[in-house]
Motif scaffolding. Structure first.
Motif, PDB file in Angstrom:
ATOM      1  N   SER A 191       0.819  -1.225   0.000  1.00 28.33           N
ATOM      2  CA  SER A 191       0.000   0.000   0.000  1.00 28.33           C
ATOM      3  C   SER A 191       0.849   1.270   0.000  1.00 28.33           C
ATOM      4  N   PHE A 192       2.146   1.140   0.294  1.00 29.23           N
ATOM      5  CA  PHE A 192       3.041   2.303   0.250  1.00 29.23           C
ATOM      6  C   PHE A 192       3.163   2.815  -1.183  1.00 29.23           C
ATOM      7  N   ASP A 193       3.410   4.109  -1.331  1.00 29.14           N
ATOM      8  CA  ASP A 193       3.775   4.644  -2.644  1.00 29.14           C
ATOM      9  C   ASP A 193       5.091   3.996  -3.069  1.00 29.14           C
ATOM     10  N   ALA A 194       5.251   3.830  -4.374  1.00 36.42           N
ATOM     11  CA  ALA A 194       6.485   3.223  -4.894  1.00 36.42           C
ATOM     12  C   ALA A 194       7.709   4.003  -4.439  1.00 36.42           C
ATOM     13  N   GLU A 195       7.574   5.339  -4.356  1.00 35.96           N
ATOM     14  CA  GLU A 195       8.707   6.176  -3.941  1.00 35.96           C
ATOM     15  C   GLU A 195       9.144   5.845  -2.518  1.00 35.96           C
ATOM     16  N   LYS A 196       8.165   5.589  -1.645  1.00 37.29           N
ATOM     17  CA  LYS A 196       8.489   5.275  -0.249  1.00 37.29           C
ATOM     18  C   LYS A 196       9.165   3.910  -0.142  1.00 37.29           C
ATOM     19  N   ILE A 197       8.718   2.959  -0.936  1.00 41.02           N
ATOM     20  CA  ILE A 197       9.351   1.639  -0.941  1.00 41.02           C
ATOM     21  C   ILE A 197      10.801   1.769  -1.405  1.00 41.02           C
ATOM     22  N   ALA A 198      10.996   2.542  -2.464  1.00 42.88           N
ATOM     23  CA  ALA A 198      12.344   2.736  -3.017  1.00 42.88           C
ATOM     24  C   ALA A 198      13.254   3.444  -2.012  1.00 42.88           C
ATOM     25  N   GLU A 199      12.708   4.445  -1.312  1.00 46.59           N
ATOM     26  CA  GLU A 199      13.519   5.183  -0.332  1.00 46.59           C
ATOM     27  C   GLU A 199      13.901   4.298   0.858  1.00 46.59           C
ATOM     28  N   ASN A 200      12.975   3.446   1.289  1.00 51.33           N
ATOM     29  CA  ASN A 200      13.293   2.509   2.367  1.00 51.33           C
ATOM     30  C   ASN A 200      14.368   1.515   1.919  1.00 51.33           C
ATOM     31  N   ALA A 201      14.232   1.037   0.686  1.00 56.31           N
ATOM     32  CA  ALA A 201      15.212   0.093   0.142  1.00 56.31           C
ATOM     33  C   ALA A 201      16.590   0.747   0.056  1.00 56.31           C
ATOM     34  N   LYS A 202      16.614   1.975  -0.404  1.00 57.51           N
ATOM     35  CA  LYS A 202      17.893   2.684  -0.537  1.00 57.51           C
ATOM     36  C   LYS A 202      18.559   2.874   0.821  1.00 57.51           C
ATOM     37  N   GLU A 203      17.755   3.154   1.842  1.00 55.78           N
ATOM     38  CA  GLU A 203      18.298   3.382   3.185  1.00 55.78           C
ATOM     39  C   GLU A 203      19.003   2.133   3.725  1.00 55.78           C
ATOM     40  N   ILE A 204      18.367   0.976   3.577  1.00 51.84           N
ATOM     41  CA  ILE A 204      19.003  -0.242   4.092  1.00 51.84           C
ATOM     42  C   ILE A 204      20.199  -0.646   3.230  1.00 51.84           C
ATOM     43  N   LEU A 205      20.108  -0.414   1.934  1.00 49.03           N
ATOM     44  CA  LEU A 205      21.233  -0.748   1.055  1.00 49.03           C
ATOM     45  C   LEU A 205      22.460   0.096   1.382  1.00 49.03           C
TER      46      LEU A 205
END
Length: 229
Positions: free
Chosen positions: A179-193
């Motif tokens: 349900s998250f916006d794609a941008e939020k998913i990408a930003e979370n992914a970038k943070e952990i990476l």
């Protein structure tokens, strides 16, 4: 091999298996190919060029996802009476000590994170066989053994997670909900990476980031182009 359903076939057909995607495209695609009727979790799998059997190549850390995980994290604060009010005000779901130690001893582990005080760790030692395999044993390195209980509870509730490379060299983590916006998913992914990259062991040889996959509950995985991270 089990046959794919019509929806599963449609999901697979939307992924170009011959290419990898940047984080933004992968995040959008995962949303598009998820067909379950509930708000599925979005997960990332990061394969690293390390040997987890060697202590000096263990990759473990904590990260606060900018948009949280979307999950209501159940927190148990094992604290002395003088810290109970502080833990409750910070949002801990369960607060106490001896009664919860007994419940855990009896097999109760219906929590996601346990936060405790340094002075209480001695009482948790005998429960290692129960808590360890479930990833629930508090650890000073992840901020779950601390005198500042309120801060620790608030951080966990806000999206702070800990991760650890498994025995196959992969870091798995939940990075949001469909349900998250794609941008939020990408930003979370970038943070952990970015956090995982900073933790590269000096003894690791060759390519460190081997592969990255993003998927949701029951969806096929989307390959992320390592070069775009």
């Amino acid at each position: 091999m089990a046959k794919l359903t019509k929806k599963q076939k449609e999901a697979h057909a939307k992924i170009d298996k011959s290419k990898s995607y940047d984080l933004a495209a992968a995040s959008s695609l995962v949303k598009e190919i998820t067909n379950v009727k509930f708000d599925a979790s979005v997960d990332i799998a990061i394969r690293l060029g390390v040997d987890p059997r060697k202590a000096n190549q263990m990759v473990r850390g904590v990260v606060t996802l900018p948009h949280g995980t979307g999950k209501d994290v159940k927190v148990l604060a094992l604290v002395t009476p003088d810290k109970e009010a502080e833990a409750k005000e910070a949002g801990a779901d369960y607060v106490g000590l001896d009664e919860y130690l007994q419940k855990i001893k009896n097999g109760w582990t219906d929590v996601d994170v346990i936060i405790t005080l340094p002075s209480v760790m001695g009482k948790l030692g005998p429960l290692g066989r129960i808590l360890g395999p479930r990833g629930l044993m508090p650890n000073p390195k992840t901020g779950t053994v601390t005198m500042d209980v309120a801060k620790a509870v608030q951080e966990v509730k806000a999206g702070k997670i800990d991760f650890k490379v498994d025995k196959t060299g992969i870091v798995h983590a939940a990075i949001g909900k469909v349900s998250f916006d794609a941008e939020k998913i990408a930003e979370n992914a970038k943070e952990i990476l970015q956090t995982v990259i900073k933790l590269k062991p000096t003894t690791a040889k060759g390519t460190y980031l081997r592969s990255i996959h993003i998927s949701s509950t029951m969806s096929p995985a989307v390959i992320v182009d390592v070069k775009t991270v």
